[in-house]
Design an enzyme around this catalytic site. Structure first.
Site, PDB file in Angstrom:
ATOM      1  N   GLY A 110      -3.119  -7.453   4.267  1.00 24.88           N
ATOM      2  CA  GLY A 110      -4.310  -6.769   4.769  1.00 24.88           C
ATOM      3  C   GLY A 110      -5.145  -7.602   5.711  1.00 24.88           C
ATOM      4  O   GLY A 110      -5.666  -7.093   6.718  1.00 24.88           O
ATOM      5  N   THR A 167       0.831  -1.178   0.000  1.00 29.75           N
ATOM      6  CA  THR A 167       0.000   0.000   0.000  1.00 29.75           C
ATOM      7  C   THR A 167       0.878   1.245   0.000  1.00 29.75           C
ATOM      8  O   THR A 167       2.068   1.151   0.220  1.00 29.75           O
ATOM      9  CB  THR A 167      -0.826  -0.083   1.305  1.00 29.75           C
ATOM     10  OG1 THR A 167      -1.600  -1.265   1.251  1.00 29.75           O
ATOM     11  CG2 THR A 167      -1.700   1.084   1.535  1.00 29.75           C
ATOM     12  N   VAL A 221     -11.962  -6.332  -0.210  1.00 29.16           N
ATOM     13  CA  VAL A 221     -11.559  -5.067   0.398  1.00 29.16           C
ATOM     14  C   VAL A 221     -10.625  -5.380   1.547  1.00 29.16           C
ATOM     15  O   VAL A 221     -10.948  -6.208   2.407  1.00 29.16           O
ATOM     16  CB  VAL A 221     -12.775  -4.262   0.890  1.00 29.16           C
ATOM     17  CG1 VAL A 221     -12.327  -3.009   1.625  1.00 29.16           C
ATOM     18  CG2 VAL A 221     -13.683  -3.893  -0.278  1.00 29.16           C
ATOM     19  N   GLY A 222      -9.470  -4.725   1.575  1.00 27.45           N
ATOM     20  CA  GLY A 222      -8.483  -4.996   2.614  1.00 27.45           C
ATOM     21  C   GLY A 222      -8.460  -3.947   3.706  1.00 27.45           C
ATOM     22  O   GLY A 222      -9.393  -3.147   3.871  1.00 27.45           O
ATOM     23  N   GLY A 225       0.998  -3.986   3.883  1.00 31.36           N
ATOM     24  CA  GLY A 225       1.362  -5.393   3.953  1.00 31.36           C
ATOM     25  C   GLY A 225       0.157  -6.289   3.821  1.00 31.36           C
ATOM     26  O   GLY A 225      -0.795  -5.975   3.099  1.00 31.36           O
TER      27      GLY A 225
END
Length: 296
Positions: free
Chosen positions: A219, A165, A194-195, A217
């Site tokens: 998620g 990210t 979705v993380g 990293g």
């Protein structure tokens, strides 16, 4: 003894993980440019929210990073983006998940925050909100780089490079904190996944009473430990920022074995950074030291 405020500070990261050798220098240059952009916002009197948005937007526009243009492709060969932003003054927050055709997801997340309604919008609902507030969509292919298309093809056969990210945390002249995060997620992720980057308290958190944190990293592992908020709770217990960051990463490593990184500021502007990965390109600037400090 009361800690002294260091004045304006901004820290950015370009994602935890192992980067291909051909992009390492590009990412170092990218975090340098992003932190300078955020710093210019702060020194011009801008808020911490404005600074982290501007820094993250620059990373979203840089194809060397897994956010915005250059984000990784999901299982179906499409780009779906997550982002969030939080204002430490009043705990206002906004987040979006699994959105397509949006050049700067962090700006859409800020619009969600400023609308004052739902904190998290995903998928088609987020797309409709973007249209309602005047954030235009781009062509889907405008976000896809040749590198990521080739990587998608290769990863369908064998996973290799890991990317994370992007994010930023900042303290402004008024003493307010903010954090923002943006990502393309995992390569070959399931459509609709979705993380942590869209989840307040997991990938992003800011509270003027504690500090501001941004994570990168794995998620799913970050979500399990609500890592950003956990790190800030270590500050509440009296840990120094660097130790709070390291302790958060140690705990996640012990509990999950996953690879992660974190950046944080305490309410005085002191910096904490930690990772258990091969790399995490970061840069920071603080008052009295305006030449960006860059490290992996």
């Amino acid at each position: 003894m009361t800690a002294r405020s260091f004045g304006p500070v901004i820290v950015v990261h370009g994602g935890a993980g192992k980067a291909a050798t051909d992009v390492v220098e590009a990412r170092r240059a990218g975090v340098r440019a992003a932190v300078m952009n955020g710093w210019q916002t702060l020194t011009a009197g801008g808020s911490a929210v404005e600074a982290v948005e501007q820094a993250v937007k620059m990373l979203e526009d840089d194809p060397a990073f897994n956010a915005g243009r250059g984000a990784c492709l999901n299982r179906d060969g499409e780009i779906e983006l997550d982002a969030s932003i939080m204002d430490g003054r009043d705990l206002a927050a906004g987040a979006i998940g699994a959105v397509k055709r949006i050049v700067n997801p962090v700006t859409l997340a800020r619009a969600v925050m400023e609308a004052g309604g739902p904190i998290l919008l995903v998928g088609e609902g987020a797309q409709q909100f973007a249209a309602a507030v005047g954030i235009q969509e781009c062509a889907a292919e405008a976000l896809v780089t040749e590198r990521q298309r080739a990587r998608w093809t290769a990863l369908r056969q064998e996973c290799a490079e890991s990317v994370g990210t992007v994010g930023a945390v900042a303290l402004d002249r008024a003493g307010h904190l903010a954090a923002a995060t943006s990502t393309g997620g995992l390569p070959l992720k399931a459509p609709g996944r979705v993380g942590d980057s869209a989840l307040i308290g997991c990938g992003t958190y800011a509270d003027d009473q504690l500090g501001a944190a941004g994570c990168t990293g794995d998620g799913e592992a970050i979500i399990k430990l609500t890592l950003a908020k956990t790190a800030l709770e270590f500050l509440r217990e009296g840990e120094e920022p660097m130790e709070a960051a390291r302790r958060a990463v140690r705990e996640l490593t012990a509990r999950t074995g996953a690879e992660v990184g974190i950046i944080l500021l305490d309410r005085y502007g002191r910096i904490g950074v930690a990772r258990n990965t091969a790399q995490m390109a970061c840069a920071w600037i603080r008052e009295g030291n305006i030449d960006p400090e860059i490290f992996d």
